[in-house]
Design an enzyme around this catalytic site. Structure first.
Site, short mmCIF file in Angstrom:
data_model
loop_
_atom_site.label_atom_id
_atom_site.label_comp_id
_atom_site.label_asym_id
_atom_site.label_seq_id
_atom_site.Cartn_x
_atom_site.Cartn_y
_atom_site.Cartn_z
N SER A 243 -12.58 -103.12 46.46
CA SER A 243 -12.47 -102.97 44.82
C SER A 243 -13.51 -101.98 44.40
O SER A 243 -14.37 -101.88 44.89
CB SER A 243 -12.19 -104.04 44.18
OG SER A 243 -13.38 -104.83 44.06
N LYS A 244 -13.19 -101.45 43.43
CA LYS A 244 -14.09 -100.77 42.74
C LYS A 244 -15.40 -101.67 42.30
O LYS A 244 -16.54 -101.27 42.32
CB LYS A 244 -13.60 -100.38 41.22
CG LYS A 244 -12.82 -99.14 41.44
CD LYS A 244 -11.31 -99.42 40.70
CE LYS A 244 -10.09 -98.70 41.10
NZ LYS A 244 -9.23 -98.97 40.35
N GLN A 245 -15.10 -102.98 42.05
CA GLN A 245 -16.35 -104.12 41.67
C GLN A 245 -17.21 -104.24 42.84
O GLN A 245 -18.30 -104.60 42.64
CB GLN A 245 -15.51 -105.54 41.29
CG GLN A 245 -15.24 -105.16 39.95
CD GLN A 245 -13.59 -104.68 39.87
OE1 GLN A 245 -12.95 -104.48 41.00
NE2 GLN A 245 -13.13 -104.18 38.50
#
Length: 315
Positions: A243-245
């Site tokens: 994910s972007k996180q």
């Protein structure tokens, strides 16, 4: 009813390898069924959205040959529809105002001997339910769905098989409109799927535990229940969903056919090693149709899904 599927990215960053897998799976399922494929930009959580990323996502999809069959829809234009749905739920006694802060919820759970675990479900104890005295003099902060009349929700996932969840005991009364006035993911998704006649939801397995909540809302609003299929996830270096996180990089589309081929491999599709983008997509549709034809026999062996977040949104 004719098939209608959708891909619904959040514009918090460009598509990465994991989101292409979900996009490709939903597109393949629509094409294999001779149905239509829609795109919805899920920008309901406006503070998390990045200006201009919606256009980047649409360009990335186009580069991969994944073109929607109707103009995309932005959730940020749909406030009136969500407000009408909430009004319907309140009028039917299915939704109520909540004055609890997160600390209030934790304190109420602690009084019951429950300690919230990081990344675990914070099961709302129903403190503000009308039958328990409502707001108790506090100001309304959020709106919640009353889950106490539903019992266990049984549903079938086309890949994972038979699933069951008791939303009241495993999730609690979940948020429909947040304390900051923004619409919650669950309500927006259900209203928009119903509005556009979505018959099949194909998305990543990290969103599977949202399904019982969405089924409850569909039933409360009198909307049809789509079929569901939750796809394998691409994992990051830390072992969690890419994910972007956790540092997922934007798709490398120097060779779109290669990117699609790699996404198809994650989905378990065996494709020719080389080919143009059009050839790769056509082969993927045939492979997907064949895989789906044999999926029902093995899906019943999958374990039930455990809920892990109050309002899980894609990334």
């Amino acid at each position: 009813m004719s098939y209608s599927g959708r891909f619904a990215p959040s514009p918090t960053g460009p598509l990465h390898a994991g989101s292409l897998v979900a996009a490709l799976a939903s597109w393949l399922d629509a094409r294999a069924h001779g149905g239509r494929w829609l795109v919805r930009i899920e920008d309901v959580d406006r503070p998390r959205c990045v200006a201009g990323v919606d256009a980047v996502i649409l360009q990335q999809l186009a580069r991969c040959g994944l073109l929607p069959d109707a103009p995309p829809v932005w959730q940020s234009t749909r406030d009136a529809a969500y407000a009408q749905a909430l009004q319907t739920l309140v009028a039917g006694g299915s939704a109520y105002a909540c004055g609890c802060t997160r600390k209030d919820v934790d304190d109420a759970l602690a009084a019951q001997g429950v300690v919230h675990q990081r990344h675990g479900e914070r099961v709302y104890p129903g403190s503000c339910r009308p039958e328990r005295g409502g707001l108790h003099g506090r100001l309304a902060r959020a709106m919640r769905l009353h889950t106490g009349r539903s019992g266990p929700i049984d549903w079938h996932d086309r890949r994972l098989g038979a699933q069951r969840q008791n939303v009241e005991t495993e999730v609690g009364d979940f948020v429909l409109r947040r304390a900051d006035g923004l619409w919650a993911y669950q309500l927006a998704v259900v209203v928009d799927d119903g509005w556009r006649g979505v018959t099949d939801v194909v998305r990543g397995a990290d969103l599977a535990d949202n399904t019982p909540r969405q089924i409850l809302l569909q039933r409360a609003l009198g909307l049809p229940e789509p079929r569901y299929l939750h796809t394998p996830l691409v994992l990051g270096a830390d072992g969690n969903k890419l994910s972007k996180q956790n540092g997922a990089q934007a798709l490398d589309l120097a060779d779109p056919a290669l990117a699609v081929h790699q996404a198809a491999q994650v989905l378990g599709l065996a494709l020719p090693a080389t080919g143009t983008l059009a050839e790769t997509l056509a082969a993927a549709v045939r492979a997907w149709a064949g895989m789906m034809a044999g999926a029902a026999a093995s899906s019943s062996l999958a374990p039930p899904i455990t809920p892990h977040s109050e309002d899980r949104t894609p990334s």
